[in-house]
Design a protein around this motif. Structure first.
Motif: not given
Length: 353
Positions: A2-8, A292-311
């Protein structure tokens, strides 16, 4: 991959590794420490992570039994930090110089620090969060419902549902221009606010199709079209949106009601440095998106929403523009006696004709 794994993976490849083999004993909720995140952390640092899954009640019980021992990092909700620390002394202060504050959404970090401060020492920083607010069928409710008290508007009569629970009292109070959290230290003022809310909820009762009791009941009411406006959780609204694009979560004008699960150091933890490394690691946007992908909720990480699944990213950004995030009303610890006041109010609303 995935894009996230590649980036990470790219991110980690550019970081120096350490030879330390210290173990982090983490007491947390399901989904907050996914296997892939643990693997990446261990690869980067040389540390190992042992996860015990738990909940608020069990976390406090385990730490009370050991005087704050047995774990190196725990994740209670922010309203379970100040009280247990004052009563049992099971946590130790956080050294904020070891926390990369730039990784956090500022309003969430400040709120959690304030709500977990005891004797001028900070005991918690935010991790995973969620809210309750409005779940609406926008095609049916239109622009009528923008705040909790709009559920009483004649335009949605008979098409409304909410719980007869504490969040409804708090939400209505804020929508009526009150600040119930500011009145926590003044029982008489709190009774006064609750009296106004009770009158409003009694007046609103004819609008309510039913008071929902469980998540499945709520989802069925909204899916079937029996209800077009409700008080509910953000994740529930986003799930319903998958089935019907007209249904979504809306942050109320007076503010969504928010909970935060924190990072806290147990009083007898033995790997504080590793705990700080873990916190700063998982708050990186790319890593936080994996949580977020595992838990279903967002975190307090600034900008993390840009890396979650597009939908999910689209739903989140639609529900929570920055001003809505900054306007979230975070639950503080509940002082003794207030729940009894609330219970009496809810009983009278239930019994009202």
């Amino acid at each position: 991959m995935s894009r996230t794994i590649l980036l990470t993976t790219t991110l980690i490849a550019g970081m120096a590794t350490t030879a330390s083999a210290d173990t982090l004993r983490l007491l947390t909720w399901g989904g907050y420490a996914p296997d892939e995140v643990i693997e990446l952390f261990e690869q980067k640092t040389g540390h190992t992570v042992e996860v015990t899954k738990s909940n608020n009640e069990e976390m406090i019980a385990k730490l009370r039994a050991t005087g704050g021992g047995g774990f190196d990092l725990v994740q209670p909700s922010q309203d379970r930090v100040m009280g247990p620390q004052m009563e049992f002394g099971i946590y130790k202060p956080i050294d904020m110089s070891k926390i990369d504050e730039s990784l956090f959404i500022p309003s969430m970090l400040m709120a959690t620090m304030a709500n977990t401060t005891v004797n001028d020492e900070v005991y918690g920083v935010p991790h995973v969060w969620g809210t309750s607010g409005l779940v609406l069928n926008t095609a049916e409710a239109g622009d009528t419902v923008k705040d909790y008290t709009d559920l009483c508007d004649p335009a949605v009569a008979g098409k409304v549902t909410y719980r007869l629970k504490r969040p409804t009292l708090i939400g209505f109070a804020f929508a009526m221009g009150e600040d119930p959290f500011a009145a926590y230290g003044d029982e008489e003022k709190y009774k006064e606010i609750m009296g106004k809310v009770e009158a409003k909820l009694a007046e609103c009762k004819p609008n309510v199709k039913t008071y929902w009791g469980g998540g499945d009941e709520l989802m069925n009411l909204v899916r079937s079209g029996e209800v077009t406006a409700s008080m509910a959780w953000d994740t529930g609204g986003w799930k319903l949106n998958d089935d019907n694009a007209d249904i979504t979560f809306v942050a109320p004008a007076s503010g969504a009601l928010g909970w935060i699960d924190t990072f806290v150091l147990p009083a007898k933890g033995q790997a504080d440095d590793v705990a700080y490394e873990w916190i700063n690691f998982v708050m990186q946007p790319e890593i936080a998106a994996m949580i977020t992908a595992a838990a279903g909720n967002f975190t307090a990480s600034a900008g993390a929403d840009e890396y979650v699944e597009d939908g999910l990213k689209a739903k989140y950004q639609n529900s929570f523009p920055q001003e809505a995030i900054d306007n979230i009303k975070w639950y503080p610890p509940v002082p003794a006696g207030l729940e009894a006041i609330e219970g009496e109010v809810l009983d009278r609303v239930q019994a009202a004709n």
